[in-house]
Design an enzyme around this catalytic site. Sequence first.
Site, PDB file in Angstrom:
ATOM      1  CB  SER A  21      38.396  48.536  34.900  1.00 57.17           C
ATOM      2  OG  SER A  21      37.150  47.990  34.975  1.00 57.17           O
ATOM      3  CB  ALA A  42      28.374  33.887  38.882  1.00 55.45           C
ATOM      4  CG  HIS A  58      35.510  37.319  40.219  1.00 61.11           C
ATOM      5  ND1 HIS A  58      34.811  38.622  40.364  1.00 61.11           N
ATOM      6  CD2 HIS A  58      36.164  37.387  39.063  1.00 61.11           C
ATOM      7  CE1 HIS A  58      35.098  39.159  39.671  1.00 61.11           C
ATOM      8  NE2 HIS A  58      35.902  38.957  38.651  1.00 61.11           N
TER       9      HIS A  58
END
Length: 176
Positions: A21, A42, A58
């Site tokens: 998203s 993380a 990421h």
Amino acid sequence: MHSDGPTGQRQISLVLGGARSGKSGVAETLVTSQPAPWIYLATGRAYDKEMHIRIALHRASRGTLGWQTIEEPYDIATVLRNAGPEPVLVDCLTLWLTNLILDERDVSAATKDLLSALSERAHQTVLVGNEVGLGIVPENALARRFRDEAGLLHQRIASIADEVLFVAAGLPLKLK
């Protein structure tokens, strides 16, 4: 989106959204609105090749300049307590919850410890979570438990957060 004042001011933000998203990008923008260094906490673990690729993407998307990455699948409360004044991004709560459930750890105790650490923390903290309760009811007990635990966790974090954002298509909607 909100940016808190000078570093050292308490600000808890919860950023929720579905898969892909844009919630991590929104969360990173909140954190990087403060001076570096920043801590990226993380919680994900790479069980397979696809997850290795996701983690690498990421890392690449945020770069390394200014970020200190701490990988901790369980004890995020201790990392928050030891973080000092640096802004912290926790990505993500639902992967953390997955780790706890799959490894049969005490979700209730870990959640209480997290809430306590957040209430003690005097600096900016941004937490990311997947909103998993908008779809159909899962067909198996483990998936239903996960959905329920995630919803309860997000409610508890939202109740103490200064700001809650819901992200869809990369666009943040301020809920609180």
